[in-house]
Design a protein around this motif. Structure first.
Motif, PDB file in Angstrom:
ATOM      1  N   GLU A 331       0.821  -1.215   0.000  1.00  0.00           N
ATOM      2  CA  GLU A 331       0.000   0.000   0.000  1.00  0.00           C
ATOM      3  C   GLU A 331       0.859   1.271   0.000  1.00  0.00           C
ATOM      4  O   GLU A 331       0.350   2.364  -0.284  1.00  0.00           O
ATOM      5  CB  GLU A 331      -0.927  -0.006   1.220  1.00  0.00           C
ATOM      6  N   ARG A 332       2.159   1.157   0.294  1.00  0.00           N
ATOM      7  CA  ARG A 332       3.033   2.330   0.360  1.00  0.00           C
ATOM      8  C   ARG A 332       3.714   2.590  -0.970  1.00  0.00           C
ATOM      9  O   ARG A 332       4.040   1.660  -1.717  1.00  0.00           O
ATOM     10  CB  ARG A 332       4.095   2.130   1.453  1.00  0.00           C
ATOM     11  N   ARG A 333       3.931   3.876  -1.266  1.00  0.00           N
ATOM     12  CA  ARG A 333       4.605   4.271  -2.502  1.00  0.00           C
ATOM     13  C   ARG A 333       6.109   4.432  -2.257  1.00  0.00           C
ATOM     14  O   ARG A 333       6.521   4.950  -1.215  1.00  0.00           O
ATOM     15  CB  ARG A 333       4.039   5.596  -3.033  1.00  0.00           C
ATOM     16  N   PHE A 334       6.884   3.993  -3.242  1.00  0.00           N
ATOM     17  CA  PHE A 334       8.335   4.148  -3.172  1.00  0.00           C
ATOM     18  C   PHE A 334       8.859   4.667  -4.511  1.00  0.00           C
ATOM     19  O   PHE A 334       8.304   4.351  -5.574  1.00  0.00           O
ATOM     20  CB  PHE A 334       9.020   2.814  -2.860  1.00  0.00           C
ATOM     21  N   THR A 335       9.917   5.450  -4.426  1.00  0.00           N
ATOM     22  CA  THR A 335      10.636   5.890  -5.618  1.00  0.00           C
ATOM     23  C   THR A 335      12.077   5.399  -5.503  1.00  0.00           C
ATOM     24  O   THR A 335      12.731   5.622  -4.473  1.00  0.00           O
ATOM     25  CB  THR A 335      10.634   7.421  -5.749  1.00  0.00           C
ATOM     26  N   VAL A 336      12.552   4.711  -6.525  1.00  0.00           N
ATOM     27  CA  VAL A 336      13.940   4.257  -6.589  1.00  0.00           C
ATOM     28  C   VAL A 336      14.706   5.204  -7.500  1.00  0.00           C
ATOM     29  O   VAL A 336      14.297   5.456  -8.644  1.00  0.00           O
ATOM     30  CB  VAL A 336      14.039   2.811  -7.119  1.00  0.00           C
ATOM     31  N   LEU A 337      15.815   5.741  -7.008  1.00  0.00           N
ATOM     32  CA  LEU A 337      16.685   6.612  -7.798  1.00  0.00           C
ATOM     33  C   LEU A 337      18.037   5.936  -7.946  1.00  0.00           C
ATOM     34  O   LEU A 337      18.600   5.425  -6.971  1.00  0.00           O
ATOM     35  CB  LEU A 337      16.861   7.975  -7.120  1.00  0.00           C
ATOM     36  N   THR A 338      18.577   5.935  -9.161  1.00  0.00           N
ATOM     37  CA  THR A 338      19.853   5.267  -9.401  1.00  0.00           C
ATOM     38  C   THR A 338      20.602   5.938 -10.537  1.00  0.00           C
ATOM     39  O   THR A 338      20.129   6.923 -11.122  1.00  0.00           O
ATOM     40  CB  THR A 338      19.628   3.763  -9.684  1.00  0.00           C
ATOM     41  N   GLY A 339      21.781   5.403 -10.847  1.00  0.00           N
ATOM     42  CA  GLY A 339      22.620   5.969 -11.889  1.00  0.00           C
ATOM     43  C   GLY A 339      22.260   5.462 -13.277  1.00  0.00           C
ATOM     44  O   GLY A 339      21.216   4.826 -13.477  1.00  0.00           O
ATOM     45  N   ASP A 340      23.160   5.699 -14.234  1.00  0.00           N
ATOM     46  CA  ASP A 340      22.838   5.444 -15.638  1.00  0.00           C
ATOM     47  C   ASP A 340      22.722   3.965 -15.988  1.00  0.00           C
ATOM     48  O   ASP A 340      22.287   3.626 -17.095  1.00  0.00           O
ATOM     49  CB  ASP A 340      23.886   6.114 -16.546  1.00  0.00           C
ATOM     50  N   GLU A 341      23.106   3.054 -15.076  1.00  0.00           N
ATOM     51  CA  GLU A 341      22.892   1.625 -15.346  1.00  0.00           C
ATOM     52  C   GLU A 341      21.403   1.306 -15.480  1.00  0.00           C
ATOM     53  O   GLU A 341      21.034   0.263 -16.011  1.00  0.00           O
ATOM     54  CB  GLU A 341      23.513   0.773 -14.244  1.00  0.00           C
ATOM     55  N   GLY A 342      20.550   2.206 -15.009  1.00  0.00           N
ATOM     56  CA  GLY A 342      19.118   2.009 -15.186  1.00  0.00           C
ATOM     57  C   GLY A 342      18.704   1.947 -16.638  1.00  0.00           C
ATOM     58  O   GLY A 342      17.642   1.397 -16.967  1.00  0.00           O
ATOM     59  N   SER A 343      19.544   2.470 -17.528  1.00  0.00           N
ATOM     60  CA  SER A 343      19.188   2.492 -18.954  1.00  0.00           C
ATOM     61  C   SER A 343      19.125   1.098 -19.555  1.00  0.00           C
ATOM     62  O   SER A 343      18.527   0.896 -20.607  1.00  0.00           O
ATOM     63  CB  SER A 343      20.192   3.343 -19.731  1.00  0.00           C
ATOM     64  N   TYR A 344      19.745   0.098 -18.900  1.00  0.00           N
ATOM     65  CA  TYR A 344      19.696  -1.275 -19.402  1.00  0.00           C
ATOM     66  C   TYR A 344      18.316  -1.908 -19.236  1.00  0.00           C
ATOM     67  O   TYR A 344      17.982  -2.869 -19.933  1.00  0.00           O
ATOM     68  CB  TYR A 344      20.695  -2.151 -18.644  1.00  0.00           C
TER      69      TYR A 344
END
Length: 510
Positions: A331-344
């Motif tokens: 039920e809770r919202r989360f935001t994940v922040l990361t570096g450019d490896e997220g582009s994969y």
């Protein structure tokens, strides 16, 4: 009966002689073959400049004649480069090598490699066909360092041998992963006086800086991890009291090491200690980290955190997102922040797309995005730091150079194009009047002048280098991973908190 007996005796004796002769002939042939194999070196060549090292099946080396290093996906791009190279007259060109792990078994990295080759080739086409006949012409070659870049040594030696005629290697681009072997390769190349332009290396310790020049002649077109973290912080305005860091404990990975340091610096005062995991020695392996992430998600649910900073490679990032999608506190919202490896992740078939529908937002600091410099309602293009015209020029070059569509969402082709543009800029700036090509040592000396009116107007944004070869206040697109796998541009962020001034001159640092 006597005649039959004589025939049998005669025939048997003759048969024995013939059989003996034949056996001796076969044995002699086998011995000759064995001696020949033992004394003649095995042919390990794959193509000119490329061979299989002892104990390896990978084709390692340098080639610009169309060899695809046994990777069918690269065949069309390699053939296009070969066709362009064949149009060049001897003595009129300088060579740029694209240094990449072309035979990596990791699917995400293979896609990245293809896109980088396509982007670099697009700028080779511009340099040779749409730059007012400037000289020298540019020859492009592919340099394969193999799985994990572990075969970098023979490739670097080959590149060092190519600085003379007829190749006249004057720069190395690619250099796409922030790993220990890449760091060693960059060190060896720059110490040999070869200019290097990194595409997607972001580790802070694969860079020069005030009081330290471990890589003389290195330039980069991507911001450092520290700059990415600053841009994310300016964009997100994260409340450290409601933030948490999840980080890899494995040391020696320069991307992860510097990213977790940068994130930790931006989370001073956070109430929670970092949540730890340890990736396998080869971070592209699945390992057992998925089990650890299942436990970490329970602990995250125990906190008040709303934002999770993730410092790790893309395989573990995908595992972590999959685990969060199945968390207990749904039920809770989360935001994940990361570096450019997220582009994969957009092309990762093992990503659980449903996780992105479970009140989970994943955003990362990209190095480039096709929508970053396109105006949209409520999202005007910044007046400085880049332009729509620069990006449209890239699209035109890509269309003219390639007959095949090129995927742009991950930004790899855009960054590789800009790195090639930077390399060619330095090569031509270093070429004296009346000369066909520059001296090797003159090319890396150009980096301190790539700023102001001499900046490179890249498709990813302005490239204004400081005196250490690092891009100043480079545009950082913040990208969100959508449930359908698309990578949605959110907005541009800046390490300095705002776009650079119009003169794009880095300020003096204390």
């Amino acid at each position: 009966m006597p005649s039959r007996l004589r025939y049998r005796v005669f025939y048997t004796t003759r048969q024995k002689i013939v059989t003996t002769v034949l056996a001796l002939a076969v044995l002699t042939a086998a011995v000759v073959y064995a001696v020949d194999r033992a004394t003649t070196p095995e042919d390990r060549s794959c193509a000119p400049g490329v061979e299989r090292p002892a104990g390896s099946t990978e084709c390692i080396g340098v080639n610009g004649d169309g060899h695809a290093f046994g990777v069918p996906r690269l065949a069309k791009a390699a053939a296009a480069i070969a066709r362009e190279n064949r149009t060049l007259q001897p003595g009129t060109y300088a060579t740029v090598a694209l240094l990449l792990p072309l035979t990596s078994p990791d699917e995400g990295l293979r896609i990245k490699v293809l896109h980088e080759i396509q982007g670099a080739y697009a700028y080779q086409w511009r340099a040779n066909h749409a730059s007012n006949d400037q000289t020298p012409k540019i020859r492009l070659v592919l340099a394969n360092t193999g799985r994990g870049n572990l075969q970098w040594r023979p490739v670097v030696e080959r590149l060092k041998a190519m600085t003379g005629a007829p190749d006249r290697l004057r720069a190395v681009s690619g250099v796409a992963t922030s790993s220990a072997p890449v760091r060693q390769a960059v060190s060896a190349l720059t110490k040999a006086g070869i200019a290097v332009v990194g595409t997607t290396i972001t580790a802070d310790d694969i860079a020069n800086g005030p009081g330290r020049t471990p890589f003389p002649g290195l330039a980069r077109v991507s911001p450092t991890n520290s700059d990415e973290a600053k841009a994310l912080a300016h964009f997100g305005r994260v409340d450290a009291a409601k933030a948490l860091l999840v980080q890899d404990t494995r040391s020696g990975d320069h991307y992860t090491d510097t990213l977790k340091a940068a994130f930790a610096a931006s989370l001073k005062g956070a109430p929670y200690e970092p949540q730890l995991f340890t990736s396998p020695p080869d971070a592209t392996d699945e390992g057992t980290t998925a089990n650890t992430f299942r436990q970490i998600t329970h602990l995250i649910c125990d906190t008040r955190a709303e934002t999770v900073f993730f410092a790790g490679r893309h395989t573990q990032l995908r595992q972590f997102i999959n685990a969060l999608g199945d968390r207990g506190c749904a039920e809770r919202r989360f935001t994940v922040l990361t570096g450019d490896e997220g582009s994969y992740l957009g092309a990762d078939e093992r990503l659980d797309r449903d996780a992105l529908k479970a009140r989970l937002t994943v955003r990362y600091a990209s190095l480039a995005h096709p929508d970053a410099w396109r105006p949209a309602p409520g999202r005007p293009v910044p007046p400085t730091g880049g332009s729509t015209a620069d990006y449209e020029r890239f699209l035109a070059d890509l269309a003219a150079a390639s007959k095949e569509p090129v995927a742009l969402q991950d930004g790899q082709a855009i960054v590789a194009y800009d790195a090639m543009a930077t390399a060619v800029h330095a090569i031509r700036q270093a070429t004296g009047a009346g000369r066909h090509y520059p001296e090797l040592a003159d090319v890396p000396n150009q980096w301190p002048q790539v700023k102001g009116s001499l900046r490179v107007r890249g498709a990813s944004g302005w490239i204004c280098l400081d005196n250490h070869g690092n891009p100043y206040d480079k545009a950082v697109p913040i990208v969100e991973l959508a449930p359908d796998g698309s990578q949605r541009f959110v907005q541009l962020a800046w390490p300095e908190g705002r776009p650079p001034a119009a003169d794009c001159l880095p300020p003096k640092r204390g």
